[in-house]
Design a protein around this motif. Sequence first.
Motif, PDB file in Angstrom:
ATOM      1  N   TYR A  27       0.857  -1.183   0.000  1.00 11.08           N
ATOM      2  CA  TYR A  27       0.000   0.000   0.000  1.00 11.08           C
ATOM      3  C   TYR A  27       0.895   1.235   0.000  1.00 11.08           C
ATOM      4  O   TYR A  27       2.077   1.163   0.376  1.00 11.08           O
ATOM      5  CB  TYR A  27      -0.925   0.008   1.221  1.00 11.08           C
ATOM      6  CG  TYR A  27      -0.181  -0.099   2.532  1.00 11.08           C
ATOM      7  CD1 TYR A  27       0.392   1.028   3.124  1.00 11.08           C
ATOM      8  CD2 TYR A  27      -0.021  -1.333   3.180  1.00 11.08           C
ATOM      9  CE1 TYR A  27       1.096   0.937   4.304  1.00 11.08           C
ATOM     10  CE2 TYR A  27       0.673  -1.427   4.362  1.00 11.08           C
ATOM     11  CZ  TYR A  27       1.235  -0.297   4.917  1.00 11.08           C
ATOM     12  OH  TYR A  27       1.927  -0.394   6.096  1.00 11.08           O
ATOM     13  N   PRO A  28       0.360   2.394  -0.376  1.00 14.93           N
ATOM     14  CA  PRO A  28       1.161   3.633  -0.349  1.00 14.93           C
ATOM     15  C   PRO A  28       1.507   4.018   1.092  1.00 14.93           C
ATOM     16  O   PRO A  28       0.635   3.982   1.973  1.00 14.93           O
ATOM     17  CB  PRO A  28       0.236   4.673  -0.986  1.00 14.93           C
ATOM     18  CG  PRO A  28      -0.768   3.880  -1.759  1.00 14.93           C
ATOM     19  CD  PRO A  28      -0.947   2.599  -1.020  1.00 14.93           C
ATOM     20  N   LEU A  29       2.737   4.341   1.350  1.00 17.02           N
ATOM     21  CA  LEU A  29       3.187   4.702   2.696  1.00 17.02           C
ATOM     22  C   LEU A  29       2.348   5.812   3.305  1.00 17.02           C
ATOM     23  O   LEU A  29       1.980   5.771   4.488  1.00 17.02           O
ATOM     24  CB  LEU A  29       4.658   5.125   2.652  1.00 17.02           C
ATOM     25  CG  LEU A  29       5.248   5.682   3.944  1.00 17.02           C
ATOM     26  CD1 LEU A  29       5.173   4.657   5.070  1.00 17.02           C
ATOM     27  CD2 LEU A  29       6.688   6.133   3.720  1.00 17.02           C
ATOM     28  N   ALA A  30       2.006   6.821   2.514  1.00 17.24           N
ATOM     29  CA  ALA A  30       1.268   7.971   3.037  1.00 17.24           C
ATOM     30  C   ALA A  30      -0.141   7.611   3.497  1.00 17.24           C
ATOM     31  O   ALA A  30      -0.758   8.357   4.267  1.00 17.24           O
ATOM     32  CB  ALA A  30       1.188   9.059   1.970  1.00 17.24           C
ATOM     33  N   ARG A  32      -0.913   5.014   5.321  1.00 20.26           N
ATOM     34  CA  ARG A  32      -0.874   4.198   6.546  1.00 20.26           C
ATOM     35  C   ARG A  32      -0.989   5.045   7.802  1.00 20.26           C
ATOM     36  O   ARG A  32      -0.289   6.041   7.954  1.00 20.26           O
ATOM     37  CB  ARG A  32       0.450   3.426   6.596  1.00 20.26           C
ATOM     38  CG  ARG A  32       0.560   2.468   7.769  1.00 20.26           C
ATOM     39  CD  ARG A  32       1.993   2.022   7.943  1.00 20.26           C
ATOM     40  NE  ARG A  32       2.849   3.134   8.358  1.00 20.26           N
ATOM     41  CZ  ARG A  32       4.184   3.116   8.254  1.00 20.26           C
ATOM     42  NH1 ARG A  32       4.804   2.081   7.735  1.00 20.26           N
ATOM     43  NH2 ARG A  32       4.886   4.157   8.668  1.00 20.26           N
ATOM     44  N   PRO A  33      -1.863   4.668   8.760  1.00 24.76           N
ATOM     45  CA  PRO A  33      -1.861   5.329  10.072  1.00 24.76           C
ATOM     46  C   PRO A  33      -0.561   4.995  10.811  1.00 24.76           C
ATOM     47  O   PRO A  33      -0.163   3.835  10.885  1.00 24.76           O
ATOM     48  CB  PRO A  33      -3.070   4.703  10.779  1.00 24.76           C
ATOM     49  CG  PRO A  33      -3.891   4.073   9.701  1.00 24.76           C
ATOM     50  CD  PRO A  33      -2.928   3.663   8.634  1.00 24.76           C
ATOM     51  N   SER A  34       0.108   6.006  11.338  1.00 24.75           N
ATOM     52  CA  SER A  34       1.380   5.810  12.037  1.00 24.75           C
ATOM     53  C   SER A  34       1.303   6.358  13.456  1.00 24.75           C
ATOM     54  O   SER A  34       0.555   7.298  13.734  1.00 24.75           O
ATOM     55  CB  SER A  34       2.522   6.511  11.280  1.00 24.75           C
ATOM     56  OG  SER A  34       2.669   5.962   9.989  1.00 24.75           O
TER      57      SER A  34
END
Length: 284
Positions: A27-30, A32-34
């Motif tokens: 999935y696109p890194l941006a 993802r909830p971090s």
Amino acid sequence: MLESAVMGASIYGDDLKPLELERVKTYPLASRPSKVSLNDFAKPLVSDSSVNDFLDSLPNVLAVQSLRQLAARIQRARELKKPIIWGIGGHVIKTGLAPVIVDLMKRGYVSAIAGNGSVLVHDAEIGMVGSTSEDVDATLSEGVFGGAEETAQLLNGAARDGAKDQIGLGEAVGRALVSKNPKHRDYSLLCNAYESKIPFTAHITIGGDIAHFHPNFDGAALGATTHTDFRLLAELVRQMDGGGVYLNVGSAVVLPEVFLKCVTLVHNLGHTLSDIATANFDFI
């Protein structure tokens, strides 16, 4: 001798092969909830930074995040007029933190103090002579460790008088110390709590403190007064319901155990105890 395996063939055979990776989903890194973002990062300090600037500069992760949540709960407890109870061990006194707690007491962030026996010893000695904490290695083998006359006279006399008057040990020791008008009373938690009418409960393990082997020791009096203090602390814990806070600072065994028994007693008697906050500031 074992025969050499055929080059390129696994000894596990065809039934066990490495898992293929071609169909792994990404999935696109941006998207993802971090847990951590730049908003949580620490901020550099400048030369004229204040203490508030320093605290605000800390990264908002892990222990700092917990500390900020606890500070908010303490502020809320103060606004709700719910108990903010400090359970402390002797090292709180020995490391010179009493002035900080006295200041917090005056600001309304200390509703009660619960201490173990060493708190009484060290705080009383600080109040009387401005110093405390023996070199145990140097005095133990000589048989003089804990032999200070004034300390034992004060603590054991207060226990006897407290039992006679049916008050708790912490109040009794505070009363006895204040009556002496000690030179360093401003540095004493016992004196400040007594004069401010802030409950100070003392929780003793008989045989664990230096005053217990002096000739004026009265086990019955000590037991009666420290049991009164257990019941007083239980009532304070009962009042924590709906927003109170309990802090364990520098006590690995006695105060955590006493607090748990207070919680049990409160529940046993049918009282509600919810929406409370607790925090542990100890090595264990």
